[in-house]
Design a protein around this motif. Structure first.
Motif, mmCIF file in Angstrom:
data_model
loop_
_atom_site.group_PDB
_atom_site.id
_atom_site.type_symbol
_atom_site.label_atom_id
_atom_site.label_comp_id
_atom_site.label_asym_id
_atom_site.label_seq_id
_atom_site.Cartn_x
_atom_site.Cartn_y
_atom_site.Cartn_z
ATOM 1 N N SER A 124 0.807 -1.221 0.000
ATOM 2 C CA SER A 124 0.000 0.000 0.000
ATOM 3 C C SER A 124 0.836 1.264 0.000
ATOM 4 N N ASN A 125 2.174 1.139 0.088
ATOM 5 C CA ASN A 125 2.970 2.362 0.076
ATOM 6 C C ASN A 125 3.145 2.877 -1.352
ATOM 7 N N TYR A 126 3.492 4.154 -1.475
ATOM 8 C CA TYR A 126 3.473 4.775 -2.797
ATOM 9 C C TYR A 126 4.549 4.224 -3.724
ATOM 10 N N LEU A 127 5.594 3.631 -3.181
ATOM 11 C CA LEU A 127 6.621 3.055 -4.047
ATOM 12 C C LEU A 127 6.078 1.844 -4.801
ATOM 13 N N LYS A 128 5.425 0.940 -4.064
ATOM 14 C CA LYS A 128 4.880 -0.249 -4.719
ATOM 15 C C LYS A 128 3.714 0.108 -5.638
ATOM 16 N N LEU A 129 2.925 1.093 -5.239
ATOM 17 C CA LEU A 129 1.815 1.516 -6.093
ATOM 18 C C LEU A 129 2.331 2.147 -7.382
ATOM 19 N N ALA A 130 3.369 2.993 -7.266
ATOM 20 C CA ALA A 130 3.957 3.604 -8.460
ATOM 21 C C ALA A 130 4.605 2.538 -9.342
ATOM 22 N N SER A 135 4.662 -0.103 -14.456
ATOM 23 C CA SER A 135 4.768 -1.374 -15.188
ATOM 24 C C SER A 135 3.610 -1.530 -16.162
ATOM 25 N N GLN A 136 2.413 -1.165 -15.708
ATOM 26 C CA GLN A 136 1.239 -1.273 -16.573
ATOM 27 C C GLN A 136 1.305 -0.267 -17.720
ATOM 28 N N GLU A 137 1.733 0.947 -17.419
ATOM 29 C CA GLU A 137 1.768 1.996 -18.432
ATOM 30 C C GLU A 137 2.823 1.713 -19.503
ATOM 31 N N LEU A 138 3.967 1.198 -19.075
ATOM 32 C CA LEU A 138 5.075 0.964 -20.001
ATOM 33 C C LEU A 138 5.049 -0.429 -20.616
ATOM 34 N N ALA A 139 4.205 -1.294 -20.064
ATOM 35 C CA ALA A 139 4.107 -2.689 -20.538
ATOM 36 C C ALA A 139 5.463 -3.391 -20.481
ATOM 37 N N GLN A 140 6.183 -3.132 -19.406
ATOM 38 C CA GLN A 140 7.453 -3.809 -19.181
ATOM 39 C C GLN A 140 7.751 -3.777 -17.676
ATOM 40 N N PRO A 141 8.653 -4.648 -17.204
ATOM 41 C CA PRO A 141 8.920 -4.701 -15.763
ATOM 42 C C PRO A 141 9.579 -3.410 -15.264
ATOM 43 N N VAL A 142 9.049 -2.907 -14.158
ATOM 44 C CA VAL A 142 9.619 -1.745 -13.477
ATOM 45 C C VAL A 142 9.790 -2.105 -12.005
ATOM 46 N N GLU A 143 10.946 -1.809 -11.450
ATOM 47 C CA GLU A 143 11.208 -2.028 -10.032
ATOM 48 C C GLU A 143 11.482 -0.681 -9.365
ATOM 49 N N VAL A 144 10.650 -0.333 -8.395
ATOM 50 C CA VAL A 144 10.871 0.881 -7.603
ATOM 51 C C VAL A 144 11.423 0.422 -6.261
ATOM 52 N N LEU A 145 12.702 0.650 -6.040
ATOM 53 C CA LEU A 145 13.403 0.094 -4.884
ATOM 54 C C LEU A 145 13.392 1.070 -3.708
ATOM 55 N N ASN A 146 13.107 0.518 -2.536
ATOM 56 C CA ASN A 146 12.963 1.322 -1.324
ATOM 57 C C ASN A 146 14.264 1.328 -0.530
ATOM 58 N N PHE A 147 14.993 2.443 -0.582
ATOM 59 C CA PHE A 147 16.225 2.597 0.193
ATOM 60 C C PHE A 147 16.028 3.559 1.367
ATOM 61 N N GLY A 148 14.772 3.815 1.743
ATOM 62 C CA GLY A 148 14.493 4.736 2.835
ATOM 63 C C GLY A 148 14.847 4.152 4.190
ATOM 64 N N GLN A 389 0.790 10.904 -8.495
ATOM 65 C CA GLN A 389 1.531 12.102 -8.876
ATOM 66 C C GLN A 389 2.948 11.767 -9.326
ATOM 67 N N LEU A 390 3.616 10.881 -8.603
ATOM 68 C CA LEU A 390 5.002 10.553 -8.929
ATOM 69 C C LEU A 390 5.105 9.809 -10.264
ATOM 70 N N SER A 391 4.288 8.783 -10.441
ATOM 71 C CA SER A 391 4.340 8.043 -11.708
ATOM 72 C C SER A 391 3.933 8.944 -12.872
ATOM 73 N N GLY A 392 2.942 9.800 -12.649
ATOM 74 C CA GLY A 392 2.531 10.738 -13.699
ATOM 75 C C GLY A 392 3.643 11.700 -14.065
ATOM 76 N N TYR A 393 4.375 12.184 -13.054
ATOM 77 C CA TYR A 393 5.480 13.108 -13.337
ATOM 78 C C TYR A 393 6.568 12.411 -14.139
ATOM 79 N N LEU A 394 6.950 11.211 -13.738
ATOM 80 C CA LEU A 394 8.025 10.502 -14.423
ATOM 81 C C LEU A 394 7.669 10.225 -15.886
ATOM 82 N N LEU A 395 6.405 9.939 -16.129
ATOM 83 C CA LEU A 395 5.975 9.660 -17.502
ATOM 84 C C LEU A 395 5.830 10.942 -18.314
ATOM 85 N N ALA A 396 5.264 11.974 -17.711
ATOM 86 C CA ALA A 396 4.967 13.204 -18.436
ATOM 87 C C ALA A 396 6.202 14.043 -18.718
#
Length: 405
Positions: A124-130, A135-148, A389-396
């Motif tokens: 449920s955190n924004y990293l996994k949601l983004a 991944s769905q938008e780009l139709a390829q694997p995306v890994e958002v890694l949590n180093f917090g 917002q984050l995924s939208g920014y990265l794509l836009a």
């Protein structure tokens, strides 16, 4: 008469314990120890299934100051609820391979507890949601890694990138820069593990100079030695974890929580002790003056961070997140920091996504309490909004498209 004295002497002589008595005593002692061990094991098992005593997740580190235990289950109930198994790299993330699979896009997010996200389930955190959205938008694997890591400064984020994150060869590195991040630039004299931070001072020509005075001082202190000697117990024992949490909470309570713009105790640098002030929330004026005075340190740190990321073949993005004042749901405002961050990002050629500004434009003051938990971290619904917002920014803004080319 002699016979009478002899008989009397025999009656007064202390009885001699037989070997059988000592054996019984030894056997009782062995039984007592076995019962104690079995009782402790039973309590450990009960605590394990009840998820009690799992709260401690930080260990001292000579370079970064502190970092999470690897392969440790962590359960926190102070703010929201979260139960996680940290991976073998000490990340609040799923188990990962260092080597990146072909065709996979990797995004590394650095930051403090706002990134670590111990307050909501991992999915449920924004990293996994983004990650799911990208991944769905780009139709390829995306890994958002949590180093917090909770309570990390930008200096610690930079060190964590150099010592860990760069091994994963991310394509994009995002620094989550929350409001009032400037307050962590200077050494903190509080002798509690979550405040033990190395710092970077700036030389004449703008080069960074790593300073671990606070880290070395803490390592030699009574608290630091105790944490090092009990590291195994803190990592594996739920009973000790419960007791240790209570002890550390008491020690942290006794420490006067000080902001760097209030007063720096010279004892950290070995020159005469000074009493630590109690916590007084900084005013907007003191916050602004402090930020203006020490921003040159932040700009030099961001410049070096960007150079290292670019040299590794990745893109660097600063992601400014909204923050609320401690103990309230009132948004923290530091317009001086906003302006200086914007100017430095433009000067250094770093992309800046100011989500704090976007949030203020869309926020309903009555809704703020629904977006932040009691300790100021994001609720589930705010995690959803941040992910959008984050995924939208990265794509836009072409960040991902540029990497894919």
């Amino acid at each position: 008469m002699t016979a009478s004295l002899t008989q009397k002497s025999k009656r007064q002589a202390p009885p001699q314990r037989s070997g059988a008595s000592f054996l019984r005593l030894g056997w009782m002692l062995v039984q007592g120890v076995c019962c104690l061990v079995l009782t402790l094991l039973a309590v450990e098992v009960c605590f394990y299934f009840a998820r009690v005593g799992d709260a401690e997740h930080l260990m001292p580190d000579s370079v970064v100051g502190f970092k999470p235990f690897a392969n440790k289950r962590v359960t926190q109930r102070k703010e929201g609820y979260g139960c996680f198994l940290f991976n073998r790299f000490g990340m609040q993330d799923d188990d990962l391979d260092v080597a990146k699979k072909p065709g996979t896009l990797r995004v590394a997010i650095m930051g403090d507890s706002y990134v670590e996200s111990l307050q909501v389930p991992r999915d449920s955190n924004y990293l996994k949601l983004a990650q799911k959205q990208l991944s769905q938008e780009l139709a390829q694997p995306v890994e958002v890694l949590n180093f917090g890591v909770s309570n990390y400064s930008v200096a610690q984020d930079y060190l964590r990138y150099k010592t860990l994150a760069r091994q994963f060869k991310p394509d994009i590195v995002i620094l989550a820069f929350r409001v009032d991040e400037t307050g962590k630039l200077l050494p903190n004299t509080a002798q509690a593990l979550p405040f033990v931070r190395p710092v970077f001072f700036v030389k004449e020509k703008g080069q960074l100079q790593y300073d671990d005075t606070v880290v070395r001082s803490f390592t030699k202190s009574a608290v630091g030695r105790r944490l090092q000697h009990t590291a195994w117990l803190r990592e594996h024992s739920r009973i000790y974890g419960l007791v240790g949490t209570m002890v550390e909470s008491w020690e942290a309570f006794k420490q006067a929580y000080s902001w760097p713009w209030q007063k720096l105790a010279p004892s950290t640098f070995g020159a005469g002790a000074a009493p630590k002030p109690g916590f007084v929330p900084p005013t907007d004026e003191t916050r602004s003056k402090f930020t203006s005075c020490y921003w040159y340190m932040m700009e030099a740190l961001l410049a070096q961070f960007n150079r290292d990321v670019v040299a590794d073949g990745a893109r660097f993005v600063i992601f400014r997140t909204p923050t609320v004042r401690p103990g309230s749901h009132e948004l923290t405002d530091n317009s001086t920091e906003d302006l200086l961050l914007q100017k430095s990002a433009a000067k250094l050629g770093i992309k800046l996504f100011n989500l704090n500004a976007a949030y203020k434009q869309n926020i309903d003051p009555k809704q703020c309490a629904d977006d932040f938990l009691g300790g100021g971290h994001f609720t589930k619904q705010l995690h959803v909004w941040v992910a959008d917002q984050l995924s939208g920014y990265l794509l836009a803004n072409g960040e991902i498209r540029t990497v894919l080319k």
